[in-house]
Enzyme design. Sequence first.
Site, PDB file in Angstrom:
ATOM      1  N   ASP A  46      22.995  23.978  33.798  1.00  0.00           N
ATOM      2  CA  ASP A  46      21.776  23.517  33.140  1.00  0.00           C
ATOM      3  C   ASP A  46      21.675  24.031  31.705  1.00  0.00           C
ATOM      4  O   ASP A  46      21.127  23.354  30.837  1.00  0.00           O
ATOM      5  CB  ASP A  46      20.555  23.961  33.942  1.00  0.00           C
ATOM      6  CG  ASP A  46      20.350  23.110  35.188  1.00  0.00           C
ATOM      7  OD1 ASP A  46      21.005  22.050  35.289  1.00  0.00           O
ATOM      8  OD2 ASP A  46      19.550  23.499  36.051  1.00  0.00           O
ATOM      9  N   GLU A 122      10.912  24.954  29.030  1.00  0.00           N
ATOM     10  CA  GLU A 122       9.769  25.811  28.784  1.00  0.00           C
ATOM     11  C   GLU A 122       9.852  26.458  27.416  1.00  0.00           C
ATOM     12  O   GLU A 122      10.893  26.478  26.774  1.00  0.00           O
ATOM     13  CB  GLU A 122       9.649  26.911  29.844  1.00  0.00           C
ATOM     14  CG  GLU A 122      10.610  28.080  29.694  1.00  0.00           C
ATOM     15  CD  GLU A 122      11.940  27.886  30.370  1.00  0.00           C
ATOM     16  OE1 GLU A 122      12.956  28.265  29.749  1.00  0.00           O
ATOM     17  OE2 GLU A 122      11.986  27.380  31.492  1.00  0.00           O
ATOM     18  N   ARG A 147      -3.665  40.306  27.809  1.00  0.00           N
ATOM     19  CA  ARG A 147      -2.901  41.508  27.492  1.00  0.00           C
ATOM     20  C   ARG A 147      -1.771  41.640  28.505  1.00  0.00           C
ATOM     21  O   ARG A 147      -2.012  41.590  29.708  1.00  0.00           O
ATOM     22  CB  ARG A 147      -3.793  42.756  27.524  1.00  0.00           C
ATOM     23  CG  ARG A 147      -4.820  42.815  26.395  1.00  0.00           C
ATOM     24  CD  ARG A 147      -5.808  43.953  26.625  1.00  0.00           C
ATOM     25  NE  ARG A 147      -6.708  44.111  25.494  1.00  0.00           N
ATOM     26  CZ  ARG A 147      -7.822  43.396  25.319  1.00  0.00           C
ATOM     27  NH1 ARG A 147      -8.166  42.477  26.210  1.00  0.00           N
ATOM     28  NH2 ARG A 147      -8.582  43.607  24.261  1.00  0.00           N
TER      29      ARG A 147
END
Length: 269
Positions: A46, A122, A147
């Site tokens: 991939d 992503e 955070r």
Amino acid sequence: MKKFNVFYKNDEQSIRISNKIKNQLREASFEYNEETPDLVISIGGDGTMLRAIHQYQDILDEVAFCGVHTGSLGFYTDFLVSEVAQLLENIINQDFYTVSFNMLEVNIVEDNNTTTIHALNEARLENNKHTQVMEILIDDEHFETFRGNGLNFSTPTGSTGYNKSLGGAILHPKTKAFQVCEIAAINNIAYRTLGSPLILNQEKEVKINLRGLDGVVLGYDSYVIDLKNEYPTTNYLTFCLSDKKVTFARYKRLAFMDRVKKNFICEDL
């Protein structure tokens, strides 16, 4: 599709298969064209496929991708090494159909410039040096102050990648949405975050205001950007589902859920 290029991983097996494909397609009167191919054949895993896609990101409307799996994971690559002859026969006979998947759009907004990046899997904002503070706005309305190590934004096709490792949901690729997952968030009586994946439709935009750039990287697909070094005047970043798409040429019928099963549950279908 008569013009092709072969994009391969730099190992002995992938190089050998690449040469075989080039020779046989040329013999069948296909044109080897590295600049403007109709079809890009990826030989590897991939990661190789993602690099091939970014190589041709300026002509994605004109090119389709397919792959032979010689790497460690083949979610985008349909054919095994033992099936190369079948793939070649299908390419020569033009026996295929196409599917297209939306990419993620990331905008890095500086004082006098905006840089746009696209990712198929992503994009993540991450800081491995210290806790990163981020103001998260959805459609310009404050959602939370985060955070932790960072945030991961994934497409439906990328939901089976890093997103899944973070505990995110697997989305069917036809879903017009993108997903936000936390990376090592701080949750205690002083600081709270949502603490779960967030799925947003294609009309939504997430804006991230960063408190400091030291140690912050923007990783997308197989690439990493150090924001402080490369975009030192970054004011904020935005994330949304793009209209830009990647097209795959499918030479065998394998439904999405079968791909999920093959890669994560069992090897045989």
